[in-house]
Design a protein around this motif. Structure first.
Motif, short mmCIF file in Angstrom:
data_model
loop_
_atom_site.label_atom_id
_atom_site.label_comp_id
_atom_site.label_asym_id
_atom_site.label_seq_id
_atom_site.Cartn_x
_atom_site.Cartn_y
_atom_site.Cartn_z
N UNK A 227 0.97 -1.06 -0.18
CA UNK A 227 -0.04 0.09 -0.04
C UNK A 227 0.93 1.11 -0.06
N UNK A 228 1.92 1.13 0.78
CA UNK A 228 2.85 2.53 0.94
C UNK A 228 3.48 2.61 -0.47
N UNK A 229 3.94 1.33 -1.08
CA UNK A 229 4.68 1.56 -2.45
C UNK A 229 3.57 2.16 -3.51
N UNK A 230 2.45 1.72 -3.47
CA UNK A 230 1.40 2.37 -4.46
C UNK A 230 1.09 3.72 -4.04
N UNK A 231 1.27 4.26 -2.80
CA UNK A 231 0.86 5.59 -2.45
C UNK A 231 2.04 6.39 -3.08
N UNK A 232 3.14 6.00 -2.80
CA UNK A 232 4.57 6.54 -3.32
C UNK A 232 4.66 6.68 -5.07
N UNK B 69 8.29 1.38 -13.53
CA UNK B 69 8.09 0.21 -13.05
C UNK B 69 6.68 -0.27 -13.68
N UNK B 70 6.60 -1.53 -13.99
CA UNK B 70 5.28 -2.07 -14.63
C UNK B 70 4.64 -2.36 -13.53
N UNK B 71 5.11 -2.90 -12.08
CA UNK B 71 4.35 -2.82 -11.03
C UNK B 71 4.92 -2.63 -9.83
N UNK B 72 4.60 -1.24 -9.19
CA UNK B 72 5.58 -0.76 -8.12
C UNK B 72 5.37 -1.30 -6.85
N UNK B 73 4.23 -2.19 -6.81
CA UNK B 73 3.97 -2.73 -5.62
C UNK B 73 4.79 -3.96 -5.32
N UNK B 74 5.45 -4.62 -6.52
CA UNK B 74 6.38 -5.71 -6.26
C UNK B 74 7.73 -5.57 -6.68
N UNK B 75 8.10 -4.48 -7.53
CA UNK B 75 9.17 -4.40 -8.26
C UNK B 75 10.18 -3.14 -7.57
N UNK B 76 9.52 -2.02 -7.03
CA UNK B 76 10.09 -1.10 -6.62
C UNK B 76 10.65 -1.13 -4.96
#
Length: 99
Positions: A17-22, A37-44
């Motif tokens: 959730x915090x990655x998606x907010x950022x 990032x194609x999927x920031x929730x998992x890659x970042x």
């Protein structure tokens, strides 16, 4: 430093959730190299803009998303522009951590 406070790591739904907010705040790109990032929730990974060693907190305004390579390359250093701006107010000990 405990596992909970390692740079780039926050587990579970709270971390996603915090990655998606950022990603919404800054765009879904690496803060340093601007690679999307194609999927920031998992890659970042999380990166503390001011290193955790200088400001030991995980507040939202100090976190940015970075790719794994950029996060490890930056490590515990200050970005050059910020280091030059803060240099008059930092002590020698803080400069040693920042460099």
């Amino acid at each position: 430093m405990s596992r909970r406070h390692r740079t780039g790591h926050m587990r579970g739904a709270k971390g996603r959730r915090k990655r998606l907010d950022l990603a919404r705040r800054d765009g879904a790109r690496c803060f340093y190299c601007r690679t999307p990032f194609t999927d920031p929730a998992t890659e970042a990974t999380f990166d503390h803009y001011l290193p955790y060693a200088l400001w030991p907190t995980n507040v939202h305004c100090n976190l940015v998303l970075a790719c794994q390579g950029c996060n490890h390359a930056k490590g515990d250093t200050l970005p050059l522009g910020l280091l030059l701006a803060l240099r008059p107010w930092l002590t020698r000990a803080q400069l040693a951590v920042a460099a």
